[in-house]
Design a protein around this motif. Sequence first.
Motif, PDB file in Angstrom:
ATOM      1  N   ALA A 185     -13.427 -52.570  23.814  1.00 31.37           N
ATOM      2  CA  ALA A 185     -13.783 -51.233  24.319  1.00 31.37           C
ATOM      3  C   ALA A 185     -14.698 -50.492  23.356  1.00 31.37           C
ATOM      4  O   ALA A 185     -15.565 -49.719  23.783  1.00 31.37           O
ATOM      5  CB  ALA A 185     -12.515 -50.416  24.572  1.00 31.37           C
ATOM      6  N   GLU A 186     -14.520 -50.719  22.075  1.00 28.84           N
ATOM      7  CA  GLU A 186     -15.331 -49.999  21.091  1.00 28.84           C
ATOM      8  C   GLU A 186     -16.729 -50.586  20.937  1.00 28.84           C
ATOM      9  O   GLU A 186     -17.583 -49.982  20.284  1.00 28.84           O
ATOM     10  CB  GLU A 186     -14.615 -50.014  19.737  1.00 28.84           C
ATOM     11  CG  GLU A 186     -14.318 -51.404  19.227  1.00 28.84           C
ATOM     12  CD  GLU A 186     -13.386 -51.408  18.026  1.00 28.84           C
ATOM     13  OE1 GLU A 186     -13.408 -52.407  17.281  1.00 28.84           O
ATOM     14  OE2 GLU A 186     -12.640 -50.430  17.847  1.00 28.84           O
ATOM     15  N   SER A 289      -2.006 -50.282  21.132  1.00 29.55           N
ATOM     16  CA  SER A 289      -3.423 -49.906  21.155  1.00 29.55           C
ATOM     17  C   SER A 289      -4.026 -49.931  22.560  1.00 29.55           C
ATOM     18  O   SER A 289      -5.175 -49.510  22.745  1.00 29.55           O
ATOM     19  CB  SER A 289      -4.233 -50.833  20.243  1.00 29.55           C
ATOM     20  OG  SER A 289      -4.075 -52.191  20.620  1.00 29.55           O
ATOM     21  N   PRO A 292      -4.468 -46.105  24.128  1.00 33.35           N
ATOM     22  CA  PRO A 292      -5.594 -45.376  23.517  1.00 33.35           C
ATOM     23  C   PRO A 292      -6.953 -45.907  23.942  1.00 33.35           C
ATOM     24  O   PRO A 292      -7.903 -45.134  24.107  1.00 33.35           O
ATOM     25  CB  PRO A 292      -5.355 -45.582  22.016  1.00 33.35           C
ATOM     26  CG  PRO A 292      -3.880 -45.754  21.887  1.00 33.35           C
ATOM     27  CD  PRO A 292      -3.481 -46.529  23.108  1.00 33.35           C
ATOM     28  N   ALA A 293      -7.057 -47.224  24.139  1.00 32.04           N
ATOM     29  CA  ALA A 293      -8.334 -47.787  24.592  1.00 32.04           C
ATOM     30  C   ALA A 293      -8.688 -47.284  25.987  1.00 32.04           C
ATOM     31  O   ALA A 293      -9.861 -47.026  26.297  1.00 32.04           O
ATOM     32  CB  ALA A 293      -8.266 -49.313  24.576  1.00 32.04           C
ATOM     33  N   THR A 295      -8.064 -44.452  27.223  1.00 31.59           N
ATOM     34  CA  THR A 295      -8.428 -43.026  27.209  1.00 31.59           C
ATOM     35  C   THR A 295      -9.820 -42.777  26.651  1.00 31.59           C
ATOM     36  O   THR A 295     -10.276 -41.618  26.626  1.00 31.59           O
ATOM     37  CB  THR A 295      -7.411 -42.220  26.375  1.00 31.59           C
ATOM     38  OG1 THR A 295      -7.492 -42.613  24.996  1.00 31.59           O
ATOM     39  CG2 THR A 295      -5.987 -42.436  26.876  1.00 31.59           C
ATOM     40  N   ARG A 296     -10.508 -43.829  26.210  1.00 30.72           N
ATOM     41  CA  ARG A 296     -11.853 -43.657  25.659  1.00 30.72           C
ATOM     42  C   ARG A 296     -12.816 -43.146  26.732  1.00 30.72           C
ATOM     43  O   ARG A 296     -12.654 -43.429  27.925  1.00 30.72           O
ATOM     44  CB  ARG A 296     -12.368 -44.989  25.100  1.00 30.72           C
ATOM     45  CG  ARG A 296     -11.641 -45.467  23.845  1.00 30.72           C
ATOM     46  CD  ARG A 296     -12.176 -46.836  23.438  1.00 30.72           C
ATOM     47  NE  ARG A 296     -13.603 -46.786  23.157  1.00 30.72           N
ATOM     48  CZ  ARG A 296     -14.138 -46.629  21.955  1.00 30.72           C
ATOM     49  NH1 ARG A 296     -13.341 -46.531  20.890  1.00 30.72           N
ATOM     50  NH2 ARG A 296     -15.442 -46.583  21.782  1.00 30.72           N
ATOM     51  N   SER A 297     -13.846 -42.437  26.287  1.00 28.81           N
ATOM     52  CA  SER A 297     -14.801 -41.853  27.232  1.00 28.81           C
ATOM     53  C   SER A 297     -15.636 -42.913  27.949  1.00 28.81           C
ATOM     54  O   SER A 297     -16.178 -42.645  29.030  1.00 28.81           O
ATOM     55  CB  SER A 297     -15.731 -40.876  26.499  1.00 28.81           C
ATOM     56  OG  SER A 297     -16.456 -41.551  25.477  1.00 28.81           O
ATOM     57  N   ASN A 298     -15.743 -44.121  27.374  1.00 29.32           N
ATOM     58  CA  ASN A 298     -16.546 -45.175  28.003  1.00 29.32           C
ATOM     59  C   ASN A 298     -15.699 -46.162  28.792  1.00 29.32           C
ATOM     60  O   ASN A 298     -16.167 -47.235  29.157  1.00 29.32           O
ATOM     61  CB  ASN A 298     -17.356 -45.934  26.943  1.00 29.32           C
ATOM     62  CG  ASN A 298     -16.483 -46.723  25.977  1.00 29.32           C
ATOM     63  OD1 ASN A 298     -15.350 -46.332  25.698  1.00 29.32           O
ATOM     64  ND2 ASN A 298     -17.002 -47.837  25.473  1.00 29.32           N
TER      65      ASN A 298
END
Length: 476
Positions: A185-186, A289, A292-293, A295-298
């Motif tokens: 995701a990052e 984890s 949280p992934a 909820t990321r904007s992307n």
Amino acid sequence: MAPRVAIIGAGFGGLCMAIQLERAGLSSYTVFEKAGDLGGTWRDNSYPGAGCDIPSHLYSYSFEKYASWTRRYPEQPEILGYLEQCADKYDVRRKIRFNTEVLSATYADASWQIRTAGGTETFDVVVISVGQLNRPRMPDIPGMDDFEGTCFHSARWNHEHDLTGRRVAVIGNGSSAAQFIPRIAERVEHLDVFQRTPNWVIPKPDAAFGPLTRLAFHYVPGLQRAYREWIYRYAEGTLYPALAQGWSTGLLKKRAMDHLEAQVPDPGLREKLTPGYPPGCKRVVIDSSFYPALTRSNVDVVTDRIVRVAAKGVETAEGLREADTIIYATGFRSTEFLSPIEVQGRDGVSLTRQWHSGAEAYLGISVPNFPNLFLLYGPNTNLGHNSIVFMIECQVNHVLSCLPYIRKHGTIEVRPEAMAAWTRQLEAAMGRMVWGNGCQSWYKTAEGRVTNNWPGPTTLYRRLTARPPLPAYSLG
């Protein structure tokens, strides 16, 4: 004369069988492995973040404890390294035929004929250890062949395809997806996670073992054994009752809901991620984890129904969601067990036909009409709460207890009446478990029959498999 043993598969089960034969001084065995290296599912599943949700000191052989685990929950490279170390220590590599896929196993003239592309060989005993999670299951979605980008299954990860800056669609959101989604995701430009059914997720209390801890496990007498026993007892005493709809069911649900509340502040996303079935009906995801992934904007969690895969992405009932990469995290063909190996027993009986209503085996190990054939990690031996390595060791010990009877009488075969009684007992026990309550999972056939999971405590399974194989078996 020691029986000639064919072992099919070189994962945790096949290696355990080979090692225990070596330890017993029985070297008349051959391991057939279709791939070019050992490791089974831990060789195949090399996606980013691949790891185990059972603590490392329990997810290992009892006879080969390993003090050098670097984490409480091991990742794929370390587990594979452990298996390689075991194979080397017990010198079983020399008995493995790599790149040799077994096409069929046929019982004829009081022996088993094992056929590969290289020919046919004769054995007295066959031990099949191909696992339940070895054949990726691709979804049946129209237009999959029309996609113009790159696509692959998570269990066949394309490491040459760089995801940096890509628009990625992940179809599926189970345990594998929960592990690799945070890792990718990052890096991606945008990630769509297509969710059909949300999972119950509980936090993963992972931690690194520093040098001093590893030294203590290695040199302090009894420390590693006590730690392993504590993990085992916790799983049996707390996690198993939750699956049996016992005292800890509410505790498991509260832990999962608290985890969701703490990690997903958006109420709309929380609603999407809240399951509508009891915890444990599907495999519980253990990860800290994953949420949280999401909820990321992307990252978008997409619950719209998929209509088809198009050339430029995935089309849902709400429109096209563009993607240049599709990752199918859709699990495995878990209920097909020994497929595609063709297995024929006494009088030409086909195992596929005998299992037309779902796979079943006495103790998950033996099948009527198939003398001297044993299964490791067979039907109804998977666990939702403890280490499958424990179950495999029970099964290997049972097979070893059968070998003296084979040496003396020639054949050993489970009686049909013992199989029927076993099936009745399983069905009665299964009625107490959570798996049948309103969800689809890889534990069950399309008709809803649970063919994969063991419905009792592992202590019971150990007692049952430790018994001498009579009177459930006929000899000669």
